[in-house]
Each structure stands twice: as structure tokens, then as C-alpha cells.
Scaffold this active site. Sequence first.
Site, PDB file in Angstrom:
ATOM      1  N   ASN A  37       0.815  -1.221   0.000  1.00  0.00           N
ATOM      2  CA  ASN A  37       0.000   0.000   0.000  1.00  0.00           C
ATOM      3  C   ASN A  37       0.849   1.273   0.000  1.00  0.00           C
ATOM      4  OD1 ASN A  37      -2.418   1.345   0.061  1.00  0.00           O
ATOM      5  ND2 ASN A  37      -2.975   0.744   2.151  1.00  0.00           N
ATOM      6  N   HIS A 122     -15.141  -4.915  10.219  1.00  0.00           N
ATOM      7  CA  HIS A 122     -14.857  -3.581  10.765  1.00  0.00           C
ATOM      8  C   HIS A 122     -16.158  -2.839  10.990  1.00  0.00           C
ATOM      9  CE1 HIS A 122     -10.527  -2.813   9.161  1.00  0.00           C
ATOM     10  NE2 HIS A 122     -10.691  -4.071   9.508  1.00  0.00           N
ATOM     11  N   ARG A 147     -14.459  -5.699  14.888  1.00  0.00           N
ATOM     12  CA  ARG A 147     -13.515  -4.675  15.335  1.00  0.00           C
ATOM     13  C   ARG A 147     -14.283  -3.363  15.429  1.00  0.00           C
ATOM     14  NH1 ARG A 147      -8.538  -1.954  11.873  1.00  0.00           N
ATOM     15  NH2 ARG A 147     -10.042  -0.301  11.578  1.00  0.00           N
ATOM     16  N   TYR A 159      -8.161   7.818  12.095  1.00  0.00           N
ATOM     17  CA  TYR A 159      -7.870   6.772  11.133  1.00  0.00           C
ATOM     18  C   TYR A 159      -8.667   5.514  11.488  1.00  0.00           C
ATOM     19  CZ  TYR A 159      -5.488   3.414   8.266  1.00  0.00           C
ATOM     20  OH  TYR A 159      -5.236   2.450   7.340  1.00  0.00           O
ATOM     21  N   ASP A 210      -8.218  -1.752  17.161  1.00  0.00           N
ATOM     22  CA  ASP A 210      -6.900  -1.497  16.566  1.00  0.00           C
ATOM     23  C   ASP A 210      -6.355  -0.157  17.080  1.00  0.00           C
ATOM     24  OD1 ASP A 210      -4.696  -1.298  14.951  1.00  0.00           O
ATOM     25  OD2 ASP A 210      -5.738  -1.731  13.075  1.00  0.00           O
ATOM     26  N   HIS A 212      -3.403   1.028  16.082  1.00  0.00           N
ATOM     27  CA  HIS A 212      -2.602   1.590  14.993  1.00  0.00           C
ATOM     28  C   HIS A 212      -1.235   2.098  15.436  1.00  0.00           C
ATOM     29  CE1 HIS A 212      -5.435   1.058  11.825  1.00  0.00           C
ATOM     30  NE2 HIS A 212      -6.388   1.668  12.495  1.00  0.00           N
ATOM     31  N   GLU A 236      -4.985  -4.486  19.013  1.00  0.00           N
ATOM     32  CA  GLU A 236      -4.036  -4.699  17.909  1.00  0.00           C
ATOM     33  C   GLU A 236      -3.043  -3.546  17.823  1.00  0.00           C
ATOM     34  OE1 GLU A 236      -6.239  -5.263  14.331  1.00  0.00           O
ATOM     35  OE2 GLU A 236      -4.668  -4.377  13.085  1.00  0.00           O
ATOM     36  N   GLU A 262       0.890  -6.770  11.221  1.00  0.00           N
ATOM     37  CA  GLU A 262       0.529  -6.460   9.835  1.00  0.00           C
ATOM     38  C   GLU A 262       1.651  -5.736   9.094  1.00  0.00           C
ATOM     39  OE1 GLU A 262      -3.055  -4.132  10.760  1.00  0.00           O
ATOM     40  OE2 GLU A 262      -2.073  -2.405   9.861  1.00  0.00           O
ATOM     41  N   ARG A 283      -0.159 -11.314  13.125  1.00  0.00           N
ATOM     42  CA  ARG A 283      -1.013 -10.825  12.039  1.00  0.00           C
ATOM     43  C   ARG A 283      -0.338 -10.721  10.672  1.00  0.00           C
ATOM     44  NH1 ARG A 283      -5.292  -8.468  11.770  1.00  0.00           N
ATOM     45  NH2 ARG A 283      -4.688  -6.459  10.879  1.00  0.00           N
ATOM     46  N   ASP A 316      -6.350  -3.529   1.057  1.00  0.00           N
ATOM     47  CA  ASP A 316      -5.125  -3.453   0.247  1.00  0.00           C
ATOM     48  C   ASP A 316      -4.444  -4.814   0.095  1.00  0.00           C
ATOM     49  OD1 ASP A 316      -4.844  -2.415   3.085  1.00  0.00           O
ATOM     50  OD2 ASP A 316      -2.739  -2.797   2.670  1.00  0.00           O
ATOM     51  N   GLU A 339      -8.984 -11.360   9.415  1.00  0.00           N
ATOM     52  CA  GLU A 339      -9.642 -10.065   9.171  1.00  0.00           C
ATOM     53  C   GLU A 339     -10.387 -10.110   7.839  1.00  0.00           C
ATOM     54  OE1 GLU A 339      -6.884  -6.802   8.948  1.00  0.00           O
ATOM     55  OE2 GLU A 339      -8.476  -5.287   8.969  1.00  0.00           O
ATOM     56  N   TRP A 402       2.923   6.282  13.803  1.00  0.00           N
ATOM     57  CA  TRP A 402       2.265   5.957  12.542  1.00  0.00           C
ATOM     58  C   TRP A 402       0.969   6.694  12.436  1.00  0.00           C
ATOM     59  CZ3 TRP A 402      -2.193   3.701  10.694  1.00  0.00           C
ATOM     60  CH2 TRP A 402      -2.220   3.654   9.291  1.00  0.00           C
TER      61      TRP A 402
HETATM   62  O1  KDG Z   1      -2.063  -0.798   4.378  1.00  0.00           O
HETATM   63  C1  KDG Z   1      -2.334  -0.579   5.713  1.00  0.00           C
HETATM   64  C2  KDG Z   1      -3.766  -0.920   6.045  1.00  0.00           C
HETATM   65  O2  KDG Z   1      -4.138  -2.173   5.570  1.00  0.00           O
HETATM   66  C3  KDG Z   1      -3.941  -0.917   7.536  1.00  0.00           C
HETATM   67  O3  KDG Z   1      -3.676   0.343   8.022  1.00  0.00           O
HETATM   68  C4  KDG Z   1      -5.311  -1.348   7.951  1.00  0.00           C
HETATM   69  O4  KDG Z   1      -4.675  -1.406  10.244  1.00  0.00           O
HETATM   70  C5  KDG Z   1      -5.297  -1.897   9.323  1.00  0.00           C
HETATM   71  C6  KDG Z   1      -6.006  -3.138   9.579  1.00  0.00           C
HETATM   72  O5  KDG Z   1      -5.901  -3.632  10.690  1.00  0.00           O
HETATM   73  O6  KDG Z   1      -6.666  -3.635   8.665  1.00  0.00           O
HETATM   74 MG    MG Z   2      -4.380  -2.842  11.853  1.00  0.00          MG
END
Ligand code: KDG
Ligand code: MG
Length: 402
Positions: A37, A122, A147, A159, A210, A212, A236, A262, A283, A316, A339, A402
Amino acid sequence: MKITKASVNISAPGRNFVTLKVETDEGIYGLGDGTLNGRELAVASYLTDHVIPCIVGRDPFQIEDIWQYLYRGSYWRRGPVTMAAIGAVDVALWDIKGKALNTPVYNLLGGKSREGLLVYAHANGTDVDHALEDVAKHKELGYKAIRVQSGIPGLAGTYGVAKTPGRYEPAERGLPQECEWATEPYLRHVPKLFARVREAFGEELHLLHDCHHRLTPMEAARLGKELEPFHLFWIEDPTPAELQEGFRTIRDHTTTPIAVGEVLNSIWDAHDLIRNQWIDYIRMTAVHAGGITHLKKVADFASLYHVRTGCHGATDLSPVCMAAALHLGTAIHNFGIQEHMPHTDETDTVFPHQYFFQDGLMYPGEGPGLGVDLDEKLAAKYPYQRAYLPVNRKLDGTLTDW
Ligand code: KDG
Ligand code: MG
């Protein structure tokens, strides 16, 4: 069998995807996802300029040897671009082998450990009421795990939360958006959000959240502790994972389960997290962690330490990657959850696939290989468009982790 040709398809049906097609002298081809991504073209170049010339002429059945050749042979190991490119080749080779042997990929990985795979959806909303509405909607669709993210009072946007009700897409076209972030209001808000969710939906539903990567270990420890009464399935990415031992602090203070991975690319990124039992779910997914071959090794290593999988499955990750995750998840003993962020209709039409969702579970399908195709003619109608994930600044202007 010999690889005769390989080509990279870059297209944007709904969002950007990089797809590798590996062709053979027996007319069988395989697909691999190489989407990274916001950095898609780097993987495309790595494949086209550096990898494809080295795999043409090889026997596609020698998956382990080709993996090691690309990993060790490049000298420059690991990293998201390298591992996504290796992952694309690896997944395409598993697809070829499944098609050639006329069997689904999960059969090559040990057969079925389960029929369906638990997935989480989500739900999000600009405030708690809207988030609750979205949880209700997803529950109605049959999801057993959800989630939940919501806007934070006092912050303009968050976000993971759609600006208008409905789905959100992590990347936006054009240059990176800048969003604002403040940890204190977030930490005060999230326990209130989950108190309302439990009050409205009871104890049965699995709830996830999440973070992040935005918290320090001690802030994450506080969040985990305050969320304990609501029995989350996981929190997460509580803190950035470059410093693996940062997770020790979180672990020492809370019983809320922890998921991470991730953005990790290799077993070495998670080695300490797993062997010290600092996490509960790993993940990583096929595209960013070197394909099915490497991800299976990560999962097998994790299984020794009571760590289960929870593969990343945002939009993505292309349908090819989703299929790879579902075949692997069907086969391994320590699958945890997957997910599921549904793709747009454009994506689904360009990538016809056999996997499907039913009653809170996903199934990989029973056809040979991965069960996903790419409609190249249709894909050509959706040219690549530059897009980025947003960046976040604290209220004083400092960039967040981030
Ligand atoms: O490319 C990054 C996204 O897929 C991500 O930020 C999404 O945090 C995310 C998730 O848990 O799906
Ligand atoms: Mg995530």
C-alpha cells in the site's frame, strides 16, 4: 514443468493492486499478490527488473528452493519490498502446484483442520452512537467478531473511521492526507466506547480494537487494563513493534490479549514477540511476509508458544492474498481469526474468486489451486493511480509513530 513467462499487472479496480502472473510450458498459470500500500511501484519494479529474469526456465514445483534462491540469493534480505516480491512469486507457485495436481492449496499444506474460518468485520462511526449502529449492521450480516473504532471527541478525524457512514478505504488518492492525533482523549474515550458496546450487545460477540501503533508501551498497558472488564478478543498494534521487548511492559500489566504483525515481514521481526509469549496473535500475511511458504513457518513457530494467527485482511490485500490466507488458515492447527474487510464490487469483478462468507465464517472453496483469477481485460480499464496512507501529527505538530 517450466516457467516460461511472468508478468506484473498494476491496476486500480477500486484501489491499487500489483498482481504477478507466472506462466508455464504446460499452459497452467498461477497468481500472486505483490501489493504494498502506497509503495506499489517499488514491488512491481523489483519483480519485473530483478526477479522475473531469474525465475524463467525454473521448475515451478520447487517452491522451497525458489524461495531460498530469491531470499538468500539477493544478498539484501527482508524488508517489505523484497518480501512482498518473494511473496508474490511464492503464492503464484502454490497456485500452479494446486492446479497441476488438481487440488485446493490447503490440501498441499496438510489438509483441513477446520471447515470454515472465523472472520472479523470492521465497524466504525464518527461517534459512539454511529459506531453502535455499524456494529448492529455487521451483527445482522452474521459476523461473530467485530472490530470497533470510533471518532475521538475533540479530534477532527480518526484513522479507521469513515468520514461519512459506511466503509472506509485506508489509502486516499493524491498526496498523503495529514490527520491529527492526541493520546489522552483517545485513552479516556476507548473504555467508554467498549462499555457501551458490551451494554448494547452482551457478552457473546467477539470484540476487537486497533490502536494503529500509536501508544507507548505504558499507555497501551493502561488501555489494556481498563478494557479488561469488556473481555476483548484483542487489542491490535498497541505500540510500534520495531522494539519487540516494548511488548513486555504491556504483557506484564494486562490480561487483554495482544495482536501484532501487519507491518512485519519475516519471522525475525516476530521472533522475540513469539518466543517470549508477549503476544497472543500474529497478524502477518502472505503478501508482506514472503508468501505461504514463509508464513507457514511463522505459524508453526508460533504454535510452539500458544500464539495463534490473525492475518491482516484489509482491502489493500488483494483477493489473491485473501485466498492464500484462507487456504493456509484452513490447514494450520493454530489458526485464530482472519480479518475480513470486503473489497469493492470493482475489485471482486476483476478478481473472480471461489472463497465466500457465510454465517460469520469464510471458506476457501474447493477448486484447484487458490481459486482466484484475474480478468486482465477488465483490469486494463482501471489504471494505477497514486495513493497513500495518511500521516498523523500530534496537536503540537510532531509526527506520530504511525
Ligand atoms: O495498508 C495498511 C492498512 O491495511 C492498515 O492500516 C489497515 O490497520 C489496518 C487493519 O488492521 O486492517
Ligand atoms: Mg491494523
